[in-house]
Design a protein around this motif. Structure first.
Motif, PDB file in Angstrom:
ATOM      1  N   LEU A 115      -5.018  -0.543  -9.782  1.00 44.68           N
ATOM      2  CA  LEU A 115      -4.546  -0.149 -11.107  1.00 44.68           C
ATOM      3  C   LEU A 115      -4.144  -1.408 -11.875  1.00 44.68           C
ATOM      4  O   LEU A 115      -3.120  -2.028 -11.581  1.00 44.68           O
ATOM      5  CB  LEU A 115      -3.361   0.814 -10.987  1.00 44.68           C
ATOM      6  N   ALA A 116      -4.952  -1.772 -12.840  1.00 45.40           N
ATOM      7  CA  ALA A 116      -4.764  -3.033 -13.557  1.00 45.40           C
ATOM      8  C   ALA A 116      -3.406  -3.085 -14.247  1.00 45.40           C
ATOM      9  O   ALA A 116      -2.987  -2.144 -14.913  1.00 45.40           O
ATOM     10  CB  ALA A 116      -5.881  -3.210 -14.589  1.00 45.40           C
ATOM     11  N   GLY A 117      -2.720  -4.223 -14.056  1.00 44.67           N
ATOM     12  CA  GLY A 117      -1.454  -4.451 -14.740  1.00 44.67           C
ATOM     13  C   GLY A 117      -0.265  -3.767 -14.131  1.00 44.67           C
ATOM     14  O   GLY A 117       0.810  -3.746 -14.742  1.00 44.67           O
ATOM     15  N   VAL A 118      -0.413  -3.189 -12.913  1.00 46.96           N
ATOM     16  CA  VAL A 118       0.677  -2.428 -12.299  1.00 46.96           C
ATOM     17  C   VAL A 118       0.918  -2.930 -10.884  1.00 46.96           C
ATOM     18  O   VAL A 118      -0.017  -3.120 -10.112  1.00 46.96           O
ATOM     19  CB  VAL A 118       0.357  -0.924 -12.257  1.00 46.96           C
ATOM     20  N   LYS A 119       2.196  -3.130 -10.555  1.00 48.84           N
ATOM     21  CA  LYS A 119       2.608  -3.452  -9.190  1.00 48.84           C
ATOM     22  C   LYS A 119       3.339  -2.252  -8.619  1.00 48.84           C
ATOM     23  O   LYS A 119       4.324  -1.796  -9.175  1.00 48.84           O
ATOM     24  CB  LYS A 119       3.531  -4.681  -9.172  1.00 48.84           C
ATOM     25  N   PHE A 120       2.829  -1.723  -7.497  1.00 54.92           N
ATOM     26  CA  PHE A 120       3.444  -0.551  -6.886  1.00 54.92           C
ATOM     27  C   PHE A 120       4.860  -0.876  -6.413  1.00 54.92           C
ATOM     28  O   PHE A 120       5.108  -1.909  -5.822  1.00 54.92           O
ATOM     29  CB  PHE A 120       2.637  -0.061  -5.690  1.00 54.92           C
ATOM     30  N   GLU A 121       5.786   0.056  -6.664  1.00 55.99           N
ATOM     31  CA  GLU A 121       7.154  -0.045  -6.163  1.00 55.99           C
ATOM     32  C   GLU A 121       7.406   1.094  -5.177  1.00 55.99           C
ATOM     33  O   GLU A 121       6.510   1.882  -4.871  1.00 55.99           O
ATOM     34  CB  GLU A 121       8.148   0.004  -7.327  1.00 55.99           C
ATOM     35  N   GLU A 122       8.621   1.180  -4.680  1.00 51.90           N
ATOM     36  CA  GLU A 122       8.961   2.203  -3.694  1.00 51.90           C
ATOM     37  C   GLU A 122       8.714   3.601  -4.260  1.00 51.90           C
ATOM     38  O   GLU A 122       9.148   3.928  -5.361  1.00 51.90           O
ATOM     39  CB  GLU A 122      10.432   2.064  -3.287  1.00 51.90           C
ATOM     40  N   GLY A 123       7.978   4.401  -3.516  1.00 48.13           N
ATOM     41  CA  GLY A 123       7.677   5.769  -3.928  1.00 48.13           C
ATOM     42  C   GLY A 123       6.326   5.929  -4.589  1.00 48.13           C
ATOM     43  O   GLY A 123       5.856   7.061  -4.760  1.00 48.13           O
ATOM     44  N   ALA A 124       5.681   4.822  -4.960  1.00 53.06           N
ATOM     45  CA  ALA A 124       4.395   4.911  -5.664  1.00 53.06           C
ATOM     46  C   ALA A 124       3.306   5.497  -4.774  1.00 53.06           C
ATOM     47  O   ALA A 124       2.539   6.367  -5.190  1.00 53.06           O
ATOM     48  CB  ALA A 124       3.983   3.532  -6.173  1.00 53.06           C
ATOM     49  N   VAL A 125       3.236   5.015  -3.536  1.00 55.75           N
ATOM     50  CA  VAL A 125       2.194   5.487  -2.622  1.00 55.75           C
ATOM     51  C   VAL A 125       2.365   6.979  -2.346  1.00 55.75           C
ATOM     52  O   VAL A 125       1.383   7.744  -2.351  1.00 55.75           O
ATOM     53  CB  VAL A 125       2.221   4.672  -1.312  1.00 55.75           C
ATOM     54  N   ASP A 126       3.597   7.421  -2.118  1.00 56.41           N
ATOM     55  CA  ASP A 126       3.850   8.843  -1.856  1.00 56.41           C
ATOM     56  C   ASP A 126       3.464   9.692  -3.061  1.00 56.41           C
ATOM     57  O   ASP A 126       2.886  10.786  -2.907  1.00 56.41           O
ATOM     58  CB  ASP A 126       5.321   9.069  -1.510  1.00 56.41           C
ATOM     59  N   TRP A 127       3.779   9.227  -4.258  1.00 52.18           N
ATOM     60  CA  TRP A 127       3.446   9.974  -5.474  1.00 52.18           C
ATOM     61  C   TRP A 127       1.937  10.087  -5.633  1.00 52.18           C
ATOM     62  O   TRP A 127       1.410  11.158  -5.985  1.00 52.18           O
ATOM     63  CB  TRP A 127       4.059   9.286  -6.684  1.00 52.18           C
ATOM     64  N   LEU A 128       1.212   9.001  -5.385  1.00 54.10           N
ATOM     65  CA  LEU A 128      -0.248   9.030  -5.504  1.00 54.10           C
ATOM     66  C   LEU A 128      -0.869   9.936  -4.449  1.00 54.10           C
ATOM     67  O   LEU A 128      -1.827  10.666  -4.735  1.00 54.10           O
ATOM     68  CB  LEU A 128      -0.809   7.608  -5.378  1.00 54.10           C
ATOM     69  N   LYS A 129      -0.344   9.888  -3.235  1.00 51.25           N
ATOM     70  CA  LYS A 129      -0.868  10.772  -2.188  1.00 51.25           C
ATOM     71  C   LYS A 129      -0.677  12.237  -2.562  1.00 51.25           C
ATOM     72  O   LYS A 129      -1.531  13.078  -2.269  1.00 51.25           O
ATOM     73  CB  LYS A 129      -0.172  10.475  -0.856  1.00 51.25           C
ATOM     74  N   GLU A 130       0.425  12.544  -3.193  1.00 57.98           N
ATOM     75  CA  GLU A 130       0.721  13.932  -3.553  1.00 57.98           C
ATOM     76  C   GLU A 130      -0.113  14.408  -4.730  1.00 57.98           C
ATOM     77  O   GLU A 130      -0.490  15.585  -4.794  1.00 57.98           O
ATOM     78  CB  GLU A 130       2.214  14.061  -3.878  1.00 57.98           C
ATOM     79  N   ASN A 131      -0.428  13.514  -5.673  1.00 57.23           N
ATOM     80  CA  ASN A 131      -1.031  13.946  -6.928  1.00 57.23           C
ATOM     81  C   ASN A 131      -2.522  13.646  -7.074  1.00 57.23           C
ATOM     82  O   ASN A 131      -3.211  14.372  -7.802  1.00 57.23           O
ATOM     83  CB  ASN A 131      -0.278  13.308  -8.108  1.00 57.23           C
ATOM     84  N   VAL A 132      -3.037  12.604  -6.430  1.00 57.20           N
ATOM     85  CA  VAL A 132      -4.448  12.259  -6.649  1.00 57.20           C
ATOM     86  C   VAL A 132      -5.260  12.088  -5.379  1.00 57.20           C
ATOM     87  O   VAL A 132      -6.486  11.947  -5.458  1.00 57.20           O
ATOM     88  CB  VAL A 132      -4.582  10.965  -7.501  1.00 57.20           C
ATOM     89  N   ASN A 133      -4.625  12.080  -4.216  1.00 55.86           N
ATOM     90  CA  ASN A 133      -5.401  11.886  -2.988  1.00 55.86           C
ATOM     91  C   ASN A 133      -6.370  13.050  -2.778  1.00 55.86           C
ATOM     92  O   ASN A 133      -6.005  14.211  -2.928  1.00 55.86           O
ATOM     93  CB  ASN A 133      -4.462  11.761  -1.789  1.00 55.86           C
ATOM     94  N   THR A 134      -7.625  12.712  -2.433  1.00 58.07           N
ATOM     95  CA  THR A 134      -8.748  13.653  -2.241  1.00 58.07           C
ATOM     96  C   THR A 134      -9.151  14.347  -3.543  1.00 58.07           C
ATOM     97  O   THR A 134      -9.887  15.338  -3.513  1.00 58.07           O
ATOM     98  CB  THR A 134      -8.422  14.724  -1.176  1.00 58.07           C
ATOM     99  N   LYS A 135      -8.707  13.843  -4.676  1.00 56.61           N
ATOM    100  CA  LYS A 135      -9.055  14.448  -5.964  1.00 56.61           C
ATOM    101  C   LYS A 135      -9.921  13.504  -6.784  1.00 56.61           C
ATOM    102  O   LYS A 135     -10.011  12.320  -6.525  1.00 56.61           O
ATOM    103  CB  LYS A 135      -7.779  14.812  -6.738  1.00 56.61           C
ATOM    104  N   GLY A 136     -10.579  14.070  -7.790  1.00 55.61           N
ATOM    105  CA  GLY A 136     -11.480  13.293  -8.626  1.00 55.61           C
ATOM    106  C   GLY A 136     -10.741  12.447  -9.645  1.00 55.61           C
ATOM    107  O   GLY A 136      -9.712  12.854 -10.190  1.00 55.61           O
ATOM    108  N   VAL A 137     -11.285  11.264  -9.909  1.00 58.10           N
ATOM    109  CA  VAL A 137     -10.717  10.356 -10.905  1.00 58.10           C
ATOM    110  C   VAL A 137     -11.862   9.685 -11.672  1.00 58.10           C
ATOM    111  O   VAL A 137     -13.008   9.672 -11.229  1.00 58.10           O
ATOM    112  CB  VAL A 137      -9.832   9.259 -10.256  1.00 58.10           C
TER     113      VAL A 137
END
Length: 277
Positions: A115-137
């Motif tokens: 994700l250009a221009g973004v540094k993941f912080e605490e909780g980012a990976v969990d949020w992405l797994k919940e909202n976009v993992n295995t989904k289309g982008v």
């Protein structure tokens, strides 16, 4: 003189009418051939265009993507297969995906999308797994970074019923939720795209900071005083334990004359040694 002109004009009109009738008759008698030629030309044009834009090609790695696609910031479609510490692994889906067994290549692979221009912080990976993992982008390619990943602007459907009507930019949403911070895009030239994306991310970061979300969460007055009280309580407990230990040690020395004489001898030896030096 006028009669000659009228005669020539009449001949011209008759000649045109005869030519038109002949052409019409030819087309009527060979209508199937004309249709076939038109169909062949249309298919050839479509095939040529499809080859140019790679409608059927599936990209299994960053190296498979034509450089001109990245230079023109082409947007591709894919499915998130894994969420890493600072990027997504995305399986590319072609524009026209035909599942024909004998034409499909037996090959596996996914593209690293950062994700250009973004540094993941605490909780980012969990949020992405919940909202976009295995989904289309959808991901718009900006450049290939030093880690051989694509710096992209990624969009996806919003979670829940809102996804039926709107989408979200993951770059902005992570920053807006306080799960990421704005970071420079290393290696990318400062241009209109860079400035536009950075402005959006900074506005999202300002929202997260103002609403105290994620990494921008600040303790309340009560929480600050409670933390000071807990620290003072812990320091007092440590001091009491040290004092108890010293009292126990002194009592042990007084109860045993041998230990007392040994301690005095050690103390005197150290003192004489320092004075001798």
């Amino acid at each position: 003189m006028a009669g000659d002109k009228d005669t020539d004009a009449g001949k011209s009109v008759a000649y045109r009418a005869a030519y038109f009738n002949t052409l019409t008759h030819y087309l009527d008698t060979h209508v199937n051939a004309v249709r076939n030629i038109s169909t062949v030309l249309a298919i050839a044009g479509f095939a040529f265009a499809a080859r140019g834009v790679r409608l059927f090609n599936k990209f299994y790695s960053v190296a498979d993507i034509p450089p001109q696609f990245i230079q023109k910031n082409v947007r591709l479609q894919g499915k998130v297969v894994h969420v890493k510490d600072q990027h997504l692994q995305v399986e590319h889906i072609p524009i026209l995906y035909l599942r024909i067994p004998f034409l499909m290549k037996k090959r596996e692979g996914s593209i690293g999308v950062h994700l250009a221009g973004v540094k993941f912080e605490e909780g980012a990976v969990d949020w992405l797994k919940e909202n976009v993992n295995t989904k289309g982008v959808f991901f718009t390619m900006l450049q290939v970074n030093s880690r051989q990943q694509l710096d992209c602007v990624v969009t996806a459907r919003r979670p829940g019923w809102r996804g039926l009507f709107s989408s979200m930019c993951l770059n902005e949403e992570l920053v807006r939720q306080g799960l990421g911070k704005v970071a420079p895009i290393e290696g990318m030239q400062v241009g209109a795209t860079y400035v536009k994306l950075t402005k959006k991310l900074l506005r999202a970061e300002l929202v997260a900071e103002r609403k105290r979300r994620g990494v921008w969460t600040e303790p309340t007055v009560f929480e600050r005083y409670k933390a000071k009280y807990d620290n003072a309580k812990e320091d007092m407990k440590t001091a009491v334990q040290s004092r108890k230990k010293a009292v126990v040690e002194a009592g042990r020395l007084l109860a045993s004359p041998t230990s007392l004489l040994k301690s005095l001898w050690t103390f005197a030896s150290k003192k004489f040694r320092r004075e001798g030096n």
